[in-house]
Design a protein around this motif. Structure first.
Motif, PDB file in Angstrom:
ATOM      1  N   TRP A  68      48.907  35.151  57.368  1.00 34.32           N
ATOM      2  CA  TRP A  68      49.520  34.393  56.056  1.00 34.32           C
ATOM      3  C   TRP A  68      50.888  33.716  56.939  1.00 34.32           C
ATOM      4  O   TRP A  68      51.263  34.267  57.812  1.00 34.32           O
ATOM      5  CB  TRP A  68      49.831  34.854  54.878  1.00 34.32           C
ATOM      6  N   ARG A  71      39.654  34.891  51.855  1.00 39.81           N
ATOM      7  CA  ARG A  71      39.174  34.535  50.155  1.00 39.81           C
ATOM      8  C   ARG A  71      39.306  36.164  49.830  1.00 39.81           C
ATOM      9  O   ARG A  71      39.784  36.033  48.447  1.00 39.81           O
ATOM     10  CB  ARG A  71      37.611  34.043  50.575  1.00 39.81           C
ATOM     11  N   THR A  96      41.351  38.296  50.212  1.00 39.90           N
ATOM     12  CA  THR A  96      42.815  38.503  50.077  1.00 39.90           C
ATOM     13  C   THR A  96      43.315  38.008  48.852  1.00 39.90           C
ATOM     14  O   THR A  96      44.050  38.574  48.010  1.00 39.90           O
ATOM     15  CB  THR A  96      43.668  38.250  51.431  1.00 39.90           C
ATOM     16  N   LEU A  97      43.062  36.909  48.351  1.00 43.27           N
ATOM     17  CA  LEU A  97      43.430  36.052  47.366  1.00 43.27           C
ATOM     18  C   LEU A  97      42.638  36.826  46.141  1.00 43.27           C
ATOM     19  O   LEU A  97      43.306  36.806  44.963  1.00 43.27           O
ATOM     20  CB  LEU A  97      43.146  34.722  47.189  1.00 43.27           C
ATOM     21  N   ALA A 138      44.112  37.486  42.397  1.00 48.76           N
ATOM     22  CA  ALA A 138      43.852  36.100  41.313  1.00 48.76           C
ATOM     23  C   ALA A 138      42.649  36.382  40.536  1.00 48.76           C
ATOM     24  O   ALA A 138      41.607  36.622  40.986  1.00 48.76           O
ATOM     25  CB  ALA A 138      43.757  34.957  42.082  1.00 48.76           C
ATOM     26  N   LEU A 198      48.807  35.158  40.665  1.00 47.35           N
ATOM     27  CA  LEU A 198      48.516  36.038  41.609  1.00 47.35           C
ATOM     28  C   LEU A 198      49.472  37.305  41.096  1.00 47.35           C
ATOM     29  O   LEU A 198      50.394  37.202  41.048  1.00 47.35           O
ATOM     30  CB  LEU A 198      49.037  35.731  42.964  1.00 47.35           C
ATOM     31  N   PHE A 251      46.317  27.453  44.077  1.00 51.19           N
ATOM     32  CA  PHE A 251      45.753  27.585  45.372  1.00 51.19           C
ATOM     33  C   PHE A 251      44.519  26.958  45.698  1.00 51.19           C
ATOM     34  O   PHE A 251      43.693  26.554  44.582  1.00 51.19           O
ATOM     35  CB  PHE A 251      45.589  28.874  45.865  1.00 51.19           C
ATOM     36  N   MET A 281      48.670  28.093  48.982  1.00 53.05           N
ATOM     37  CA  MET A 281      49.049  28.521  47.720  1.00 53.05           C
ATOM     38  C   MET A 281      50.370  28.328  47.395  1.00 53.05           C
ATOM     39  O   MET A 281      51.463  28.283  48.361  1.00 53.05           O
ATOM     40  CB  MET A 281      48.994  30.066  47.654  1.00 53.05           C
ATOM     41  N   LEU A 338      51.531  39.684  50.206  1.00 51.28           N
ATOM     42  CA  LEU A 338      50.674  39.179  50.952  1.00 51.28           C
ATOM     43  C   LEU A 338      50.882  40.303  52.439  1.00 51.28           C
ATOM     44  O   LEU A 338      49.865  40.486  52.926  1.00 51.28           O
ATOM     45  CB  LEU A 338      51.104  37.737  51.592  1.00 51.28           C
TER      46      LEU A 338
END
Length: 179
Positions: A8, A107, A109-110, A114, A133, A140, A152, A166
């Motif tokens: 990130w 994908r 990680t989010l 979320a 989040l 995002f 995002m 993150l």
């Protein structure tokens, strides 16, 4: 340190313009398209051209992300194109923070934070969601497929918290391997 499958970064030097108008009116959509240089996206989608993204935020709201230097000229173009029409166009560049999460694990990680179905079948290229989040408001979208890349947006006031989130979410070995 991040998992080799995901990284990130905070994206700097980007401008953000919040736009409010009646997007159901064809002449308004055409005026905004002309001023922004991108078609008005459909519900929960992004319009992307080069280094600009126009995101659907709600039935009467869009978010334009573009190089910071282009913010003032686009605001002027919107004012001219929308003259005499009810609208709002405001520079949100200093009020928002932009992050890029990329790699095969982006994908997942989010998905850790979320409440959105981020499976590849449900969320693809140029899909966009205004969501959360963890407990924070965020929005995002997927901006590239190879490798998976998402951008995002969150409030600048919580950007340091998002950075820590993150860092933890991208630690080696932390991806659940669902997707």
């Amino acid at each position: 340190m991040s998992d080799p499958a995901v990284s990130w970064s905070r994206v700097r030097d980007r401008g953000m313009i919040g736009l409010r108008a009646d997007l159901s009116v064809g002449v308004v959509r055409k005026a905004l398209q002309k001023a922004c240089g991108l078609p008005v996206p459909e519900t929960r989608r992004l319009s992307v051209r080069d280094d600009r993204r126009l995101a659907w935020m709600s039935p009467d709201e869009l978010l334009l992300v573009l190089p910071r230097a282009g913010t003032a000229p686009v605001l002027a173009a919107v004012a001219e194109a929308m003259e005499g029409r009810h609208h709002l166009a405001v520079d949100l560049s200093d009020a928002r923070a932009l992050f890029r999460i990329e790699g095969p694990g982006a994908r997942e990680t989010l998905a850790k934070g979320a409440p959105v179905d981020l499976s590849p079948a449900a969320f693809g290229l140029h899909d966009f969601r205004r969501s959360r989040l963890g407990q924070l408001a965020a929005a995002f979208g997927q901006v590239a497929e190879e490798p998976d890349a998402f951008e995002m947006v969150c409030f600048r006031s919580v950007a340091a918290h998002v950075e820590r989130w993150l860092d933890v979410s991208c630690r080696p070995g932390s991806l659940p391997g669902v997707f």
